[in-house]
Write an enzyme that holds these catalytic residues in place. Structure first.
Site, mmCIF file in Angstrom:
data_model
loop_
_atom_site.group_PDB
_atom_site.id
_atom_site.type_symbol
_atom_site.label_atom_id
_atom_site.label_comp_id
_atom_site.label_asym_id
_atom_site.label_seq_id
_atom_site.Cartn_x
_atom_site.Cartn_y
_atom_site.Cartn_z
ATOM 1 N N ARG A 129 -27.092 -7.859 -43.435
ATOM 2 C CA ARG A 129 -26.832 -9.243 -43.026
ATOM 3 C C ARG A 129 -25.420 -9.671 -43.418
ATOM 4 O O ARG A 129 -24.956 -9.380 -44.511
ATOM 5 C CB ARG A 129 -27.823 -10.193 -43.697
ATOM 6 C CG ARG A 129 -29.266 -9.945 -43.325
ATOM 7 C CD ARG A 129 -29.606 -10.614 -42.012
ATOM 8 N NE ARG A 129 -30.989 -10.402 -41.663
ATOM 9 C CZ ARG A 129 -31.380 -9.630 -40.649
ATOM 10 N NH1 ARG A 129 -30.505 -8.985 -39.907
ATOM 11 N NH2 ARG A 129 -32.655 -9.493 -40.378
ATOM 12 N N ARG A 156 -32.251 -16.472 -26.578
ATOM 13 C CA ARG A 156 -32.450 -15.046 -26.817
ATOM 14 C C ARG A 156 -33.914 -14.613 -26.836
ATOM 15 O O ARG A 156 -34.202 -13.453 -27.132
ATOM 16 C CB ARG A 156 -31.722 -14.654 -28.097
ATOM 17 C CG ARG A 156 -30.234 -14.500 -27.777
ATOM 18 C CD ARG A 156 -29.378 -14.714 -28.957
ATOM 19 N NE ARG A 156 -29.497 -13.650 -29.915
ATOM 20 C CZ ARG A 156 -28.800 -13.614 -31.051
ATOM 21 N NH1 ARG A 156 -27.985 -14.591 -31.347
ATOM 22 N NH2 ARG A 156 -28.930 -12.622 -31.868
ATOM 23 N N PRO A 188 -32.468 -21.876 -36.785
ATOM 24 C CA PRO A 188 -33.212 -22.887 -37.523
ATOM 25 C C PRO A 188 -33.865 -22.313 -38.777
ATOM 26 O O PRO A 188 -34.610 -21.344 -38.708
ATOM 27 C CB PRO A 188 -34.274 -23.353 -36.526
ATOM 28 C CG PRO A 188 -33.799 -22.886 -35.196
ATOM 29 C CD PRO A 188 -33.006 -21.663 -35.451
ATOM 30 N N GLU A 189 -33.543 -22.886 -39.919
ATOM 31 C CA GLU A 189 -34.221 -22.547 -41.168
ATOM 32 C C GLU A 189 -35.018 -23.786 -41.574
ATOM 33 O O GLU A 189 -35.141 -24.714 -40.783
ATOM 34 C CB GLU A 189 -33.188 -22.137 -42.229
ATOM 35 C CG GLU A 189 -32.363 -20.948 -41.760
ATOM 36 C CD GLU A 189 -31.277 -20.514 -42.752
ATOM 37 O OE1 GLU A 189 -31.411 -20.815 -43.937
ATOM 38 O OE2 GLU A 189 -30.314 -19.882 -42.309
ATOM 39 N N LYS A 199 -40.816 -21.880 -41.799
ATOM 40 C CA LYS A 199 -40.007 -22.167 -40.607
ATOM 41 C C LYS A 199 -40.884 -22.375 -39.382
ATOM 42 O O LYS A 199 -40.378 -22.437 -38.259
ATOM 43 C CB LYS A 199 -39.045 -20.998 -40.332
ATOM 44 C CG LYS A 199 -38.070 -20.716 -41.460
ATOM 45 C CD LYS A 199 -37.237 -19.484 -41.150
ATOM 46 C CE LYS A 199 -36.479 -18.993 -42.371
ATOM 47 N NZ LYS A 199 -35.821 -17.691 -42.147
ATOM 48 N N ARG A 208 -37.695 -6.120 -59.581
ATOM 49 C CA ARG A 208 -37.255 -5.846 -58.211
ATOM 50 C C ARG A 208 -35.810 -5.355 -58.208
ATOM 51 O O ARG A 208 -34.932 -5.995 -58.755
ATOM 52 C CB ARG A 208 -37.382 -7.110 -57.343
ATOM 53 C CG ARG A 208 -38.820 -7.614 -57.246
ATOM 54 C CD ARG A 208 -39.718 -6.592 -56.600
ATOM 55 N NE ARG A 208 -39.323 -6.307 -55.238
ATOM 56 C CZ ARG A 208 -39.959 -6.770 -54.168
ATOM 57 N NH1 ARG A 208 -41.031 -7.504 -54.274
ATOM 58 N NH2 ARG A 208 -39.522 -6.471 -52.954
#
Length: 315
Positions: free
Chosen positions: A303, A151, A2-3, A58, A194
């Site tokens: 990722r 999980r 879920p985002e 979130k 950055r």
DNA sequence: CAATAGCCCTGGTGGC
DNA sequence: TGCCACCAGGGCTATT
């Protein structure tokens, strides 16, 4: 996982179902899933009414009449599923209906689970509780709210309502991407100087709150920016495109009821619809919808990352 | 301070 | 068929 759009979809569903309900009891099946002293569970959750269901990033915020709020982070596999009490016809022979019915603000599905928005007849969750159920809230009218989490990375915690905004999990959280404070100049300042990959920066909740692996990939593809690019290397024009892309992919997904895959379900145990229209996410090996080039899967900051090597160039 | 690696956890997958 | 290494990943923590 879920985002923001998934959490928002669940929030809006619960916001139609929970306010006005009074909690009769709480059953904690896995202790770490709900962090609150035992005494607080009986004194500040049990007996309290639900007054509001909000969201920040979130994280879901369920306000209670006891002056406390429940904060909920679903992490990867968490679910909040509401089951209406009262009538429990239990129709075992009922098959699946049309998977894509029209948006249906509030309706009865016939099995006791109430539907608020989304797609009422699409693959319901099975009988609850099941082996992934970690916490069960029972309401005075017999309705139940299940916190399922395969999980067990997700968590709920009880905090004083007046201290919610100062809670540790919100202290470092960045702007809401669908709020008025999310402006191009804000994004520019966060990316300046950055050297980390732009995707890594998008996943960092302190810059923009609510983006996860799916929508970072989707937004970067829409903006035609390679996820491995250093944050500081993006031009003003690219940042403008990225800013617009973030707003668009999140908005489109909320419109579609969140993303549909593995363990995501909305407040009523129903899956979302966005993934059918995904640009790159989980589409490796398939053709880019924009140019036909085969979608590739790479690693960025540990990722899994999906890109179109033609639309998103490194240099 | 910024960047990065490890960790938490379970179920599904692929190799042998 | 069984066994097992490996992967998925949000965000916190420790390290460089």
């Amino acid at each position: 996982m879920p985002e923001l759009p998934e959490v928002e979809t669940i929030r809006s569903g619960l916001a139609e179902l929970l306010p006005g309900q009074r909690i009769a009891g709480v059953e904690v099946l896995l202790n770490k899933s709900l962090s609150a002293p035992e005494s607080h569970i009986t004194t500040h959750i049990a007996g309290a009414g639900v007054t509001d269901v909000r969201r920040r990033g979130k994280i879901m915020i369920v306000d209670l009449s006891s002056g406390y709020s429940l904060l909920v982070h679903l992490k990867m596999t968490g679910q909040l599923v509401f089951e209406a009490g009262g009538q429990q016809p239990a129709k075992p022979g009922t098959g699946t209906n049309e998977p894509h019915s029209c948006p249906n603000p509030t309706s009865e599905t016939g099995d006791g689970r109430r539907v608020a928005g989304g797609h009422p007849t699409q693959s319901m969750a099975g009988d609850l509780p099941d082996k992934t159920t970690r916490v069960i809230f029972t309401f005075q009218d017999g309705s139940k709210l299940f916190f399922n989490d395969q999980r067990t990375f997700g968590w709920m915690k009880l905090v004083e309502r007046s201290k919610v905004e100062r809670d540790k999990c919100f202290m470092a959280m960045g702007v809401e991407p669908l709020g008025s404070q999310f402006e191009v100049c804000h994004l520019k300042s966060r990316l300046k100087h950055r050297k980390a990959a732009i995707k890594t920066l998008l996943l960092d909740q302190s810059h923009v709150a609510g983006l996860g692996n799916i929508y970072a990939d989707e937004a970067l593809h829409l903006a035609q920016v390679h996820p491995s690019r250093e944050g500081q290397s993006l031009s003003d024009e690219e940042i403008e495109r990225l800013h617009a892309a973030i707003i668009k992919v999140l908005g489109d997904s909320i419109q579609a009821g969140g993303t549909s895959f593995t363990s995501y379900v909305n407040a009523n145990g129903i899956t979302g619809d966005y993934l059918h229209n995904a640009r790159v996410y989980r589409r490796q090996g398939e053709p880019c919808r924009a140019c036909g080039t085969t979608i590739d899967k790479i690693k960025v900051g540990q990722r899994g990352t999906h890109i179109c090597p033609n639309c998103q160039k490194l240099t």
